[in-house]
Design a protein around this motif. Sequence first.
Motif, mmCIF file in Angstrom:
data_model
loop_
_atom_site.group_PDB
_atom_site.id
_atom_site.type_symbol
_atom_site.label_atom_id
_atom_site.label_comp_id
_atom_site.label_asym_id
_atom_site.label_seq_id
_atom_site.Cartn_x
_atom_site.Cartn_y
_atom_site.Cartn_z
ATOM 1 N N GLY A 63 0.833 -1.184 0.000
ATOM 2 C CA GLY A 63 0.000 0.000 0.000
ATOM 3 C C GLY A 63 0.875 1.244 0.000
ATOM 4 N N THR A 64 0.283 2.402 -0.323
ATOM 5 C CA THR A 64 1.071 3.635 -0.447
ATOM 6 C C THR A 64 1.816 3.970 0.842
ATOM 7 O OG1 THR A 64 -0.518 4.482 -2.050
ATOM 8 C CG2 THR A 64 0.952 6.076 -1.011
ATOM 9 N N ALA A 65 1.117 3.979 1.958
ATOM 10 C CA ALA A 65 1.762 4.339 3.220
ATOM 11 C C ALA A 65 2.854 3.351 3.579
ATOM 12 C CB ALA A 65 0.717 4.404 4.336
ATOM 13 N N GLU A 66 2.618 2.055 3.307
ATOM 14 C CA GLU A 66 3.626 1.033 3.630
ATOM 15 C C GLU A 66 4.847 1.171 2.741
ATOM 16 O OE1 GLU A 66 -0.058 0.173 5.409
ATOM 17 O OE2 GLU A 66 0.359 0.509 3.287
ATOM 18 N N ALA A 67 4.619 1.500 1.460
ATOM 19 C CA ALA A 67 5.739 1.684 0.542
ATOM 20 C C ALA A 67 6.583 2.895 0.930
ATOM 21 C CB ALA A 67 5.228 1.833 -0.889
ATOM 22 N N VAL A 68 5.905 3.985 1.333
ATOM 23 C CA VAL A 68 6.631 5.181 1.780
ATOM 24 C C VAL A 68 7.456 4.867 3.018
ATOM 25 C CG1 VAL A 68 6.351 7.480 2.760
ATOM 26 C CG2 VAL A 68 5.032 6.817 0.747
ATOM 27 N N ALA A 69 6.847 4.152 3.964
ATOM 28 C CA ALA A 69 7.570 3.812 5.192
ATOM 29 C C ALA A 69 8.780 2.937 4.883
ATOM 30 C CB ALA A 69 6.632 3.092 6.161
ATOM 31 N N LYS A 70 8.617 1.989 3.983
ATOM 32 C CA LYS A 70 9.742 1.130 3.618
ATOM 33 C C LYS A 70 10.843 1.940 2.954
ATOM 34 C CE LYS A 70 10.943 -3.084 1.107
ATOM 35 N NZ LYS A 70 10.458 -4.210 0.259
ATOM 36 N N GLY A 71 10.439 2.876 2.090
ATOM 37 C CA GLY A 71 11.429 3.725 1.438
ATOM 38 C C GLY A 71 12.189 4.593 2.415
ATOM 39 N N LEU A 72 11.466 5.128 3.394
ATOM 40 C CA LEU A 72 12.133 5.963 4.392
ATOM 41 C C LEU A 72 13.123 5.147 5.217
ATOM 42 C CD1 LEU A 72 9.122 8.133 5.614
ATOM 43 C CD2 LEU A 72 11.097 8.906 4.293
ATOM 44 N N ARG A 73 12.704 3.905 5.555
ATOM 45 C CA ARG A 73 13.635 3.068 6.320
ATOM 46 C C ARG A 73 14.871 2.738 5.492
ATOM 47 N NH1 ARG A 73 8.683 0.901 8.282
ATOM 48 N NH2 ARG A 73 8.626 -0.640 6.601
ATOM 49 N N ALA A 74 14.668 2.471 4.201
ATOM 50 C CA ALA A 74 15.807 2.166 3.341
ATOM 51 C C ALA A 74 16.689 3.396 3.153
ATOM 52 C CB ALA A 74 15.312 1.642 1.989
ATOM 53 N N ALA A 75 16.045 4.576 3.048
ATOM 54 C CA ALA A 75 16.812 5.802 2.849
ATOM 55 C C ALA A 75 17.714 6.101 4.033
ATOM 56 C CB ALA A 75 15.858 6.972 2.619
ATOM 57 N N ALA A 76 17.322 5.657 5.203
ATOM 58 C CA ALA A 76 18.138 5.889 6.397
ATOM 59 C C ALA A 76 19.313 4.928 6.470
ATOM 60 C CB ALA A 76 17.276 5.742 7.641
ATOM 61 N N ASP A 77 19.397 4.012 5.515
ATOM 62 C CA ASP A 77 20.443 2.993 5.601
ATOM 63 C C ASP A 77 21.066 2.744 4.234
ATOM 64 O OD1 ASP A 77 22.041 1.139 6.918
ATOM 65 O OD2 ASP A 77 20.719 -0.527 6.399
ATOM 66 N N ILE A 78 21.329 3.837 3.485
ATOM 67 C CA ILE A 78 22.008 3.699 2.198
ATOM 68 C C ILE A 78 23.486 3.452 2.472
ATOM 69 C CG2 ILE A 78 22.649 4.844 0.055
ATOM 70 C CD1 ILE A 78 20.076 6.398 0.195
ATOM 71 N N ARG A 79 23.984 2.340 1.996
ATOM 72 C CA ARG A 79 25.375 1.985 2.266
ATOM 73 C C ARG A 79 26.171 1.979 0.973
ATOM 74 N NH1 ARG A 79 25.630 -0.315 7.380
ATOM 75 N NH2 ARG A 79 23.608 -0.895 8.251
ATOM 76 N N ASP A 80 27.407 2.449 1.058
ATOM 77 C CA ASP A 80 28.298 2.358 -0.093
ATOM 78 C C ASP A 80 28.812 0.941 -0.226
ATOM 79 O OD1 ASP A 80 28.132 5.037 -0.755
ATOM 80 O OD2 ASP A 80 29.710 5.577 0.671
ATOM 81 N N THR A 81 29.102 0.556 -1.441
ATOM 82 C CA THR A 81 29.782 -0.713 -1.637
ATOM 83 C C THR A 81 31.175 -0.596 -1.028
ATOM 84 O OG1 THR A 81 30.401 0.084 -3.822
ATOM 85 C CG2 THR A 81 28.509 -1.366 -3.694
ATOM 86 N N PRO A 82 31.783 -1.706 -0.596
ATOM 87 C CA PRO A 82 33.081 -1.632 0.078
ATOM 88 C C PRO A 82 34.146 -0.895 -0.726
ATOM 89 C CG PRO A 82 32.128 -3.805 0.317
ATOM 90 C CD PRO A 82 31.241 -3.065 -0.629
#
Length: 403
Positions: A268-287
Motif C-alpha cells: 500500500g502507499t503508506a507502507e511503501a513510503v515507510a519502507k522507502g524511508l527506512r531504506a533511505a536511512a540505511d544507504i550503504r556504499d559498496t566496500p
Amino acid sequence: MSGPEGGVVSGPGAGPGDGTTAPPTGFQSAPAGFEVRPVLGIGEVRPGDDLAALITTAAPWLADGDILVVTSKIVSKSEGQLVDVPLEEPAREAARQTVLRAETSRVVARRGGTQIVQTHHGFVLASAGIDASNVEPTRLVLLPKDPDASARWLRDEFRERFDLRVAVVVTDTMGRPWRMGLTDVAIGAAGIDAMTDYRGVLDPYGNELQLTQMAVVDELAAAADLVKGKTGQVPVAVVRGLPIRPDGHGTGAAALIRGADADLFSLGTAEAVAKGLRAAADIRDTPAIAFPELPPHVLPAHVLPAHVLPAALAPAPVTAAGLTTDAGGAADRALLVWAPGGDLRRAVEAGMEVQRIRAGLAADGVASAWVGVDQVDLSGVDVPEGGMPLGVLVVGRGSLPSL
C-alpha cells in the motif's frame, strides 16, 4: 436471468481471432453458449461431511463436462478449517487478531481496523480471507489449506465414485485494487486451465496480441456468483456448455498468483513510503568503488540545485583524481561537502543533508556514492575560509539501495 431460487444465467460465446493463427490454449474453440445453474438444497456443511455426496444428492442432474463452482466456505467447513473464538468483546477481537497473524505471510496495507495481507497461499485479500459470516457466532472460517488440492480431490471423487467427468473451481470473495465492490474469484481449480493465453494470436485487424491472458476461472467464479449470491445458502453452481480438460487437472488457480518479481504494487502507499524511508536511512556504499584511472577533471558543484543545499553545502569546484568524464564525454557530477571547522553540529547537519539528497536521488533511480576526503586529491580546491572538507558526493556512480 433469475436468482438462486432456480434461475439460469446464459451467455453467448465469442472468439477473438480471424482463423489465421492457431487457437489459444485453454478454450480451444468459441463456445456456442453456456448456462449457469444453482445447486439448491445442500444445507449446512459440517467438519467431516462428504462434500461430493452432498453435491450429487442435491444435483442428480449433473453431467459429464459440467464445471462445478464451489464456495470455499463449504470446502473449509468439510475439511475442519474452523477456529473457535469467544463471543464477547474484547476477547473475540483479540482471538481474531491472533488467527490473522497466523494466516498472514506479510501485511500489504493497513488502514484503521482493515488489513490487506498476503496469505501463506500467496493470495492478497482482506483479513487473510478469515470469515465470520454464514457460520456459528463462536467460530471463524479459514481458507482451505490448499484450495487446488481440494479441487483436485473433489474432481477425483466425482470421477471415481459417481462416474462423472467434471471440472471443479473453488472460489472466495475478494476486493480489487482501484475498484469498489467485491467479486468472487478462483482460489482453486482442477480439470480446467486457469488462463486462456491469446499471446501471439492475431486480432481481426491483424494485430498480434502481446499481453492478453484471460483469467478464465475468475470469470467463471464471478458468473457463478450471480446465481449463488451471499445470503441464499446456495454454495455451489454449475456452469454448462464450456469445454473442460479431457484429462489431467491442469495448473490450478495458483497459476494466477502474481509473483513478487512482476508485482508493481506489492505494498500500500503508506507502507511503501515507510519502507522507502527506512531504506533511505540505511544507504550503504559498496566496500570499494572503482573509478577509472583517467586524468582529473574540474567539476562545478552547482550541478545540484542550489536551493536544496544548506549553507554548509555551499558550491565549490572540485578537482579530484578519479572524478572524470566518462566515455560519452559527460562529466561525473560531484559536490564537495564541507562544514565550518570545529563546528560539530554543522558537520552533522551536512551529513544529514547528504543523506537526504542521496535518498531523493535513489528514489528517482539515480545512483550516488560518498567518497571520503582521504580517497580524493583535493589539492587546489578552494574551500571557504575556515571550512573543513568532509568528503565528495558523486552522482551517477555507486550502488542503489534495494527499496
